[in-house]
Design a protein around this motif. Structure first.
Motif, mmCIF file in Angstrom:
data_model
loop_
_atom_site.group_PDB
_atom_site.id
_atom_site.type_symbol
_atom_site.label_atom_id
_atom_site.label_comp_id
_atom_site.label_asym_id
_atom_site.label_seq_id
_atom_site.Cartn_x
_atom_site.Cartn_y
_atom_site.Cartn_z
ATOM 1 N N VAL A 78 0.818 -1.091 -0.111
ATOM 2 C CA VAL A 78 0.036 -0.061 0.088
ATOM 3 C C VAL A 78 0.872 1.311 0.057
ATOM 4 N N LEU A 79 1.867 1.167 0.803
ATOM 5 C CA LEU A 79 2.694 2.356 0.833
ATOM 6 C C LEU A 79 3.436 2.712 -0.441
ATOM 7 N N LEU A 80 3.870 1.616 -1.142
ATOM 8 C CA LEU A 80 4.616 1.637 -2.485
ATOM 9 C C LEU A 80 3.526 2.087 -3.665
ATOM 10 N N ARG A 81 2.595 1.537 -3.586
ATOM 11 C CA ARG A 81 1.613 1.473 -4.839
ATOM 12 C C ARG A 81 1.286 2.925 -5.242
ATOM 13 N N GLY A 82 1.720 3.249 -6.722
ATOM 14 C CA GLY A 82 1.127 4.417 -7.149
ATOM 15 C C GLY A 82 2.204 5.450 -7.231
ATOM 16 N N ARG A 83 3.525 5.243 -6.398
ATOM 17 C CA ARG A 83 4.544 6.315 -5.983
ATOM 18 C C ARG A 83 5.725 5.862 -7.128
ATOM 19 N N ILE A 84 6.494 6.766 -7.248
ATOM 20 C CA ILE A 84 7.700 6.796 -7.864
ATOM 21 C C ILE A 84 8.727 6.154 -6.710
ATOM 22 N N LEU A 85 9.237 4.832 -6.811
ATOM 23 C CA LEU A 85 10.146 4.339 -5.708
ATOM 24 C C LEU A 85 11.488 5.102 -5.907
ATOM 25 N N VAL A 86 11.919 5.557 -4.801
ATOM 26 C CA VAL A 86 13.441 6.257 -4.670
ATOM 27 C C VAL A 86 14.219 5.702 -3.869
ATOM 28 N N ALA A 87 15.435 5.204 -4.356
ATOM 29 C CA ALA A 87 16.438 4.724 -3.264
ATOM 30 C C ALA A 87 17.843 4.940 -3.695
ATOM 31 N N HIS A 88 18.928 4.938 -2.894
ATOM 32 C CA HIS A 88 20.136 5.106 -3.253
ATOM 33 C C HIS A 88 20.454 3.658 -3.377
ATOM 34 N N ASN A 89 21.184 3.610 -4.787
ATOM 35 C CA ASN A 89 21.413 2.151 -5.283
ATOM 36 C C ASN A 89 20.094 1.336 -5.384
ATOM 37 N N ALA A 90 19.008 2.118 -6.157
ATOM 38 C CA ALA A 90 17.576 1.504 -6.208
ATOM 39 C C ALA A 90 17.737 0.027 -6.828
ATOM 40 N N ARG A 91 18.704 -0.248 -7.396
ATOM 41 C CA ARG A 91 18.547 -1.574 -8.153
ATOM 42 C C ARG A 91 18.687 -2.773 -6.945
ATOM 43 N N PHE A 92 19.543 -2.648 -5.925
ATOM 44 C CA PHE A 92 19.951 -3.233 -4.834
ATOM 45 C C PHE A 92 18.415 -3.357 -4.150
ATOM 46 N N ALA A 93 17.881 -2.190 -3.889
ATOM 47 C CA ALA A 93 16.575 -2.091 -2.985
ATOM 48 C C ALA A 93 15.457 -2.996 -3.837
ATOM 49 N N GLU A 94 15.506 -2.601 -5.134
ATOM 50 C CA GLU A 94 14.194 -3.280 -5.859
ATOM 51 C C GLU A 94 14.420 -4.986 -5.653
ATOM 52 N N ARG A 95 15.861 -5.336 -6.002
ATOM 53 C CA ARG A 95 16.031 -6.845 -6.000
ATOM 54 C C ARG A 95 15.581 -7.320 -4.706
ATOM 55 N N PHE A 96 16.034 -6.898 -3.562
ATOM 56 C CA PHE A 96 15.462 -7.240 -2.310
ATOM 57 C C PHE A 96 13.918 -7.112 -2.039
ATOM 58 N N LEU A 97 13.397 -6.085 -2.535
ATOM 59 C CA LEU A 97 12.043 -5.923 -2.088
ATOM 60 C C LEU A 97 11.059 -6.897 -3.193
ATOM 61 N N GLU A 98 11.660 -7.203 -4.303
ATOM 62 C CA GLU A 98 11.288 -8.082 -5.285
ATOM 63 C C GLU A 98 11.252 -9.585 -4.704
ATOM 64 N N ALA A 99 12.404 -9.795 -4.384
ATOM 65 C CA ALA A 99 12.576 -11.314 -3.547
ATOM 66 C C ALA A 99 11.740 -11.704 -2.495
ATOM 67 N N GLU A 100 11.619 -10.410 -1.490
ATOM 68 C CA GLU A 100 11.054 -10.698 -0.240
ATOM 69 C C GLU A 100 9.357 -10.803 -0.604
ATOM 70 N N PHE A 101 8.907 -9.919 -1.571
ATOM 71 C CA PHE A 101 7.552 -10.088 -1.868
ATOM 72 C C PHE A 101 7.279 -11.378 -2.392
ATOM 73 N N LYS A 102 7.939 -12.007 -3.350
ATOM 74 C CA LYS A 102 7.953 -13.224 -3.933
ATOM 75 C C LYS A 102 7.999 -14.193 -2.671
ATOM 76 N N ARG A 103 8.733 -14.277 -2.032
ATOM 77 C CA ARG A 103 8.737 -15.461 -0.863
ATOM 78 C C ARG A 103 7.556 -15.192 -0.007
#
Length: 176
Positions: A78-103
């Motif tokens: 809910v916090l992420l939906r509809g927003r632009i995701l911003v992170a320092h080293n975004a690919r790293f953060a995305e990989r972890f978030l994607e893997a955790e959501f999948k698990r």
């Protein structure tokens, strides 16, 4: 646009698709001008040892009783939906978030992403683009961003706000 979801993740290591897990997660909502509109933070029980504490600075005692990722996945979505995701080293953060959501058996909300490390290239000469180097180059005291940690937000908001203030434009044009 609903604005930005500035994300900071702390992990047990670097292998998102392997045994490493998220151990701390913060999301700061910011409007299109970089003004903070909300924040959320939680420790996350990785259901394994914490790994090298030098990566995240956490101790086992801090994680006891923390929810597992599957327990926070719905709220985080809910916090992420509809927003632009911003992170320092975004690919790293995305990989972890994607893997955790999948698990957790859930889909990670999809959308545009902004990487503040990539955005820092015009401001920083040389290869070093750490969050600390970005804040220094943009004139943002790191103490300000650190004050937002551990229950008060996340580090990533500081360089984003600084970039917006210094550049005077929306970050959305840099989104991929």
């Amino acid at each position: 646009m609903a604005g930005f979801a500035v994300v900071d993740v702390e992990t047990t290591g670097f292998n998102a698709r392997g045994a490493d897990r998220i151990v701390e997660l913060a999301v700061v909502h910011a409007d299109e001008f970089g003004r903070v509109t909300g924040q959320w933070m939680t420790m996350v029980n990785p259901h394994r040892d914490l790994g090298e504490s030098g990566l995240h600075g956490l101790r086992e005692a801090e994680i006891v009783g923390a929810p597992g990722f599957s327990e926070i996945a719905e709220s985080l979505g809910v916090l992420l939906r509809g927003r632009i995701l911003v992170a320092h080293n975004a690919r790293f953060a995305e990989r972890f978030l994607e893997a955790e959501f999948k698990r957790a058996g859930r889909e990670m909300p999809q959308g545009k992403t902004v990487c503040t490390a990539e955005m820092s290239k015009p401001y920083l000469r040389g290869p070093k683009r750490s969050l600390k180097a970005c804040c220094k180059a943009l004139g943002v005291p790191l103490d300000e961003s650190r004050e937002m940690r551990r229950g008060r937000g996340c580090d990533g908001a500081a360089p984003v706000r600084a970039h917006l203030a210094r550049g005077g434009r929306r970050v959305g044009c840099d989104a991929r």
